[in-house]
Write an enzyme that holds these catalytic residues in place. Sequence first.
Site, short mmCIF file in Angstrom:
data_model
loop_
_atom_site.label_atom_id
_atom_site.label_comp_id
_atom_site.label_asym_id
_atom_site.label_seq_id
_atom_site.Cartn_x
_atom_site.Cartn_y
_atom_site.Cartn_z
N HIS A 438 34.18 28.90 43.74
CA HIS A 438 34.07 29.95 42.74
C HIS A 438 34.44 29.48 41.34
CE1 HIS A 438 35.23 33.98 40.93
NE2 HIS A 438 34.04 34.25 41.43
N TYR A 472 28.72 40.66 30.44
CA TYR A 472 30.09 40.45 30.90
C TYR A 472 30.93 39.86 29.78
CZ TYR A 472 28.38 40.76 35.79
OH TYR A 472 27.83 41.16 36.98
#
Length: 730
Positions: A438, A472
Amino acid sequence: MRRKQSKPERPHLFFNRHLSWLQFNRRVLEEALDARNPLLERVKFLAITASNLDEFVEVRVAGLLQQAEHGKGERGPDGLAPRDVLTQLSAAIHEFVKDQYDCWRDKLLPALTEQLIRVRSFRQLRPEARKAVERFYLERVEPLITPVTVDPAHPFPRVLNKALCMAFLLQQRRKGTEVYLGVATVPRALPRVFRVPSTEGAIDYIFLHDVVEAYAGRLYHGYKILAAAPFRVTRNSNLYLREEESRSILDSVDAQLHRRRKGAAVRLEIEAGAEAEIVERLKSNFLLGPEQVFFADGPVNLSRLFNLYDQTPRPDLKFRAIVPKELPVGKESQGLFSLIRNRDVLLHHPYDSYSTVVRFIESAAYDPDVLSIKQTLYRTSEDSPIVRALMEAAAKKEVTVVVELKARFDEASNIQWARSLQEAGVQVYYGLVGLKTHCKLALLARRDPNNKIRRYAHLGTGNYNPSTARLYTDVSLLTCDRQVTGAVHNVFNFLTAYSERANYGPLTVAPLNLWQDCVRLIDRETAHAKAGRPSLIVAKVNSLLDKNIIEALYRASQAGVHVELIVRGACALRPGVRGISDRIRVRSIVGRFLEHSRIFVFGNGGDAEVYLGSADWMPRNLYERVEVIFRLKDPALCQRVCSEILLPYFADTEKTRFLLSTGQYRFALPGGRGPVKRFNVQEFFVDVAEKRDGDNSDFLLPFIRKLRNSPVYQILSAKWGEPATRVPGQ
């Protein structure tokens, strides 16, 4: 590598993670209800709540159902067993769905109609509009639909996950009185909202299920249609991988994707007012209990409203487009590398353009002096310029990419990218067995003008996705610092060769030492407070759920540490408990941009430190993924993070909700005095990026001056001096 969570000892100090997430989705619904937002943006917020709920049901609720059915699943820190959570969630989700449809029916539809944006039923259409709908049906709908009449020779069709379907009660016109169930799945290739010709300057739409229902007689010749209802089934979408037994992770994920579409049903959505016999037959077929049936007093699947937002050409009813600030660098790739050699570059997306990150990778691909590229990919856009650049580069230099195939709901896209990259000559790896990759890292090796090899790195809080980078909020660092680039190099060795080191300083890496380092930093603040030294913790994360972190924060609060938490989503920590967490304040900010950046500041006795990274304070991030958090060293960039990015969040009065000890969120803490002047932190950042004067900028500096007596201001200014917040026009 994961630290076992201890059994719940003080469950009253923890909120349930699933119920807390539902509270987050309710905050998104509040944005749909907020008349201060542009109307079509409110429609979009409502669609987002539906999309969010879909994922929650097919992953989280489905997982809880499995645990309850098999008698498995530990009690969480809140002390609730899976079946207890399901009982509370069922009631909460039913109430939430009712509120969603109340919002659509009572608030948004009338407001849209006032703006001459109308959703029509087939009966309301004028003759010319009906002709257009008929052409659309005959040319695009009917050729793709396969109607099924369920009988001994025709079993119930396999309904795909979240597919729009129509159910019919049928009776043959010439034979007997037996009633059959008919099912037709509407192909996903068709638009869920169809625009029809209109008059009087109006924009008229009809939902696709109304079109199918209007012409259902063409699907079922010889039958009398007694009743009809649109419905939708949500299935368990968890992937169950046995990686150690799989020939390759790619093959395993690819196989599981096909199973996901056929997983066990966990929810039935059906039009309110549907005939009871249709509901009972569907419940029986999908083996669902009454608590798993949700009646839609409006269009089944509100996420279809994304189409309404996209197709309506009314910019006056949407947020004004943001023009992000571009990094002033020459057109040649050498200009960017020269800038990074002179100083680290910090980018605050979407206000600072993501094109700089794209250009960093593209420059590496086409610059003959760049010898190798290494990069992680978790989620990326469908037509990714970054992936294209990596494929181009593979013909001329060493390119290594670590692709996370198991990024939920992006698996198919990532498999496609992985195969395309391999065909182009890129060395593709899938990370470590049992761990998701991630972290957001890119590393270049380049021959600089002095003929020496220098490494350049990008470290970020967000994915390498130019599309979501416009929506975002994230932070990026571009650097050639030897310690940082050397540590990034070691992380890639860990990902490709399982080459594990005891220390990755100045990075901290999950699942190796990240949770220990986070607790150590929190405990260090506790020690400073006990010794009477300045202490402070500021953390901005997406979610805060880890029991070990929360207990460390409770210890810090009890010792006298001032703790400010900005937690967008689920939060299991209970603030404001006397003697436990009365020095902890939790706020959530929900607005036009998804708050995604992870930022951590520790006062450290007056010698404050700033950290950025990819990890939230959640068990999966700390123990089940490869994550990276890094310390920001440049004093100028630390000051920018603190004074130009974090401090404005404390000024927000419009999008901030405070978490109360009861678990409820409120726009203002109890006990406030006088009117609160409007300040929207995200709008302020847009103004700064575009150098626009406005009320936001006028309000910010006076507010920051009022902070001078707060631990946040005092500790940060003691380290870096008075905040020099950039304000438009100053």
